[in-house]
Design a protein around this motif. Structure first.
Motif, PDB file in Angstrom:
ATOM      1  N   LEU A 171      -8.513   4.318   6.159  1.00 30.61           N
ATOM      2  CA  LEU A 171      -8.142   3.052   5.537  1.00 30.61           C
ATOM      3  C   LEU A 171      -9.084   1.943   5.971  1.00 30.61           C
ATOM      4  N   ARG A 228      -2.021  -3.920   7.650  1.00 30.64           N
ATOM      5  CA  ARG A 228      -0.776  -3.984   6.886  1.00 30.64           C
ATOM      6  C   ARG A 228       0.132  -2.807   7.239  1.00 30.64           C
ATOM      7  N   GLN A 279      -0.810   4.958   0.199  1.00 27.91           N
ATOM      8  CA  GLN A 279      -1.625   5.458   1.308  1.00 27.91           C
ATOM      9  C   GLN A 279      -0.814   6.248   2.330  1.00 27.91           C
ATOM     10  N   ILE A 306       0.830  -1.209   0.000  1.00 26.79           N
ATOM     11  CA  ILE A 306       0.000   0.000   0.000  1.00 26.79           C
ATOM     12  C   ILE A 306       0.866   1.261   0.000  1.00 26.79           C
ATOM     13  N   GLU A 340      -5.367 -10.759   2.389  1.00 27.46           N
ATOM     14  CA  GLU A 340      -4.277  -9.833   2.046  1.00 27.46           C
ATOM     15  C   GLU A 340      -3.300  -9.691   3.204  1.00 27.46           C
ATOM     16  N   GLN A 373      -6.062  -2.787   5.298  1.00 30.37           N
ATOM     17  CA  GLN A 373      -4.972  -1.833   5.042  1.00 30.37           C
ATOM     18  C   GLN A 373      -4.347  -1.368   6.346  1.00 30.37           C
ATOM     19  N   GLN A 374      -5.199  -1.127   7.367  1.00 26.74           N
ATOM     20  CA  GLN A 374      -4.664  -0.679   8.657  1.00 26.74           C
ATOM     21  C   GLN A 374      -3.721  -1.726   9.235  1.00 26.74           C
TER      22      GLN A 374
END
Lengths: 261, 401
Positions: free
Chosen positions: A158, A165, A150, A147, A195, A162-163
């Motif tokens: 997010l 990661r 971002q 990412i 992911e 995503q957070q």
């Protein structure tokens, strides 16, 4: 099955003698008030090893890995991480925390800082890196967890995956020798679990030492070098994933696996 | 397959709103009429008083008293210069932050207020004819500097530090007689005094944070001192602390009661009183920060102090901005209590003005006029603070989860 009288000798969850040990836990006991939450834990982890800890909720597995970086204090026993013993000495604690990354179930990103600031905070303040170096490393690891775009957003903008990661990148940027994962996918929506697991798989392939508390049996089977099964504050059984998922010895392990597989 | 249908027509417009909210049914229609009559009648009476019956001359003639009370008229340029420098520094901040910044949002209305006073001064007050516009000009000069050279904001902390010293020297004076003749602190009064006392909120901020952190300390001596301080101070009214400060402080410091100006004693009382409340507000914020935040910071190797200063406090303070601004507004109005220890602030000037001999000649007195005026001024500043707080919340809310 294992009453106090007929209890077998405590399980020695030692790493195979081939590698160099990085975590050694000996005779660990911990109580919350009167409640005996960790009982006679013995466990060692080799460099580059991936140890997966599983067990029913309340079995003490989170408490165990939180003891490794002293987010929880233990009352008896010995924990040595990378040659440093955990005592009340603040310098020893700080040193171990510098070398130990941790990823939490609830991400725990700092909501008032951007992604980039979340990641560079500890390297600049603790490792005393220059801001330019910290940002360069931060971008490297953001790229790695997939990412890079971002960096200037806030965590609240997010998705959960995503957070998490970002949280992994935040720990990695400190260049730790061990990564502790405390149920990293338990708070995620099912479609984004993959992911995060993929990032962890890649990390394991690159040889990172990892201790992972998880309910993801697929991950345990594919990536784990050893699986540790805990119940009621004790290590019940340790083995290779192969042994563990095809031919477990203990009745409690079998009953746990039959419920979740 | 269900075909898409047009959305139901939403009735718009003022008439629809009226029918829906005020005239739906006979009972509500009657209520609306009764309420309208009562409101109109009250407003009519108030307007009659303000524009026809009220005698505003007494308020108008005493503007200087409302502003600075007994501060010598020939030295009026000194507080106004201090005001001008303050506006200039605010202007730099506002200019550097851009038109839409929070500081600009607070600065421009204040400049507006000063502009109105300047027009009045040019027209009616010969002695300060050029001083008010001068202060206004300094404000805009600062704004210009700030927007032209935004990097000048780096020197602002120095600017404010210098302003504190210069401002104090301007107000108190240096020499006996002459342009910088000394003005004893007991002659400072009016709105000037209200503003000075209100700045007690600034030192109360760090003290309050320290008390809140101390209250959570593991060291019993610190912990119980903080708890004791907070509970004792909160346990008695401000008015009593003002009394105690004016009698007790000279005793504790073992000096003659007259050598400590009453303003200083009141200032200490107000600051510490405010700090105790600030501590409780901040503590509420500290409790609102999830445990995991501190754990994540510690797990990364940050020290306990770094964790508190960089991770926990910023989030805690953001959570309690409304409470802190509420406290600032409360303190701004509570400064009016200092009349009890013999100080003459903005509020007390009203009391004095309304019993002057000229006031007593007016049939029915002028109390109502005087206090309406005071209320409007207090409201203007309190409401400005309230707006600034909402803007601050919105601004800091970026990325909030």
């Amino acid at each position: 099955m294992s009453d106090a009288a007929s209890a077998p000798a405590p399980i020695r969850a030692d790493a195979p003698p081939t590698g160099q040990r990085i975590i050694e836990i000996e005779g660990l006991n911990k109580w919350y008030g009167e409640f005996h939450v960790l009982r006679d834990i013995n466990l060692s982890v080799n460099r580059g090893e991936v140890v997966v800890v599983i067990g029913p909720s309340g079995s003490g597995k989170s408490t165990l890995i939180r003891c490794i970086n002293r987010l929880e204090e233990h009352q008896q026993g010995k924990i040595v991480v990378d040659g440093v013993e955990l005592t009340d000495d603040v310098r020893a604690i700080d040193q171990i925390r510098r070398e130990t990354g941790m990823v939490f179930q609830s991400f725990n990103l700092f909501p008032h800082l951007t992604v980039l600031d979340n990641i560079t905070l500890a390297p600049t303040r603790v490792r005393r890196w220059k801001k330019s170096k910290a940002e360069e490393r931060a971008r490297f690891f953001l790229e790695k967890v997939g990412i890079p775009e971002q960096a200037h957003k806030y965590p609240g903008q997010l998705s959960g995956g995503q957070q998490q990661r970002v949280a992994i990148a935040r720990s990695l940027t400190m260049e730790p020798k061990v990564m502790l994962f405390d149920e990293p996918t338990s708070a995620l929506d099912p479609e984004v679990i993959g992911e995060v697991l993929q990032v962890m798989v890649n990390l394991a392939k690159e040889g990172m030492t990892m201790v992972v508390v998880t309910h993801e049996m697929g991950f345990a089977r594919e990536v784990g070098d050893r699986v540790v099964f805990m119940d009621a504050g004790q290590i019940v059984e340790v083995g290779s994933p192969e042994h563990f998922f095809t031919n477990p010895k203990e009745a409690r392990t079998r009953s746990f696996l039959s419920k979740i597989l | 397959m269900i075909q898409p249908r047009p959305a139901p027509v939403k009735a718009h417009g003022f008439r629809f709103w009226l029918r829906k909210n005020l005239f739906n049914g006979p009972f509500n229609t009657v209520l609306t009429f009764v309420a309208a009559v009562v409101v109109a009648w009250s407003l009519y009476n108030l307007a009659t008083f303000i524009f026809v019956e009220g005698s505003w001359g007494q308020v108008w003639r005493n503007m200087r008293l409302f502003g600075v009370y007994r501060y010598p008229p020939e030295y009026l340029w000194r507080p106004l210069l201090a005001l001008g420098i303050m506006l200039g520094l605010m202007g730099v901040m506002a200019g550097a932050g851009g038109r839409k910044s929070i500081v600009a949002g607070a600065f421009l209305p204040i400049q507006g207020f000063v502009a109105v006073v300047s027009v009045v001064a040019i027209l009616f007050w010969p002695s300060v004819r050029f001083l008010w516009p001068g202060a206004l000009a300094l404000g805009f000069l600062g704004y210009f500097i700030g927007s032209r050279w935004p990097r000048s904001i780096k020197y602002l902390p120095w600017g404010w530090g210098v302003w504190l010293v210069v401002g104090y020297l301007l107000l108190s004076g240096l020499t006996t007689g002459g342009t910088l003749g000394k003005v004893p602190v007991r002659d400072w009064g009016g709105f000037l005094l209200t503003l000075i006392l209100f700045t007690g909120i600034i030192p109360s901020f760090p003290i309050g944070i320290a008390l809140a952190l101390g209250r959570n300390s593991k060291l019993p001596a610190i912990k119980y001192f903080c708890i004791g301080f907070i509970e004792v101070v909160r346990g008695a009214p401000l008015i009593m602390w003002l009394f105690i400060a004016s009698l007790l402080l000279p005793l504790i410091l073992n000096v003659d009661a007259n050598s400590l100006p009453a303003i200083m004693r009141a200032y200490v009382a107000i600051t510490l009183f405010s700090a105790a409340y600030m501590a409780e507000n901040v503590r509420g914020g500290l409790q609102a920060v999830p445990r995991g935040q501190g754990e994540a910071a510690r797990a990364l190797g940050l020290s306990a102090w770094q964790t508190t200063l960089l991770i926990v406090l910023p989030q805690a303070l953001r959570a309690v901005i409304p409470a802190i601004v509420g406290q600032a507004i409360g303190l701004f109005k509570d400064t009016s209590l200092v009349f009890i220890v013999g100080l003459v602030d903005f509020f007390k000037v009203g009391d004095i003005v309304s019993v002057q001999p000229e006031a007593l000649l007016v049939t029915g007195g002028v109390k109502l006029e005087v206090f309406l005026f005071i209320a409007v001024i207090y409201f203007f500043f309190a409401y400005r603070m309230s707006i600034a707080s909402r803007q601050l919340e919105k601004r800091l809310g970026v990325g909030e989860r």
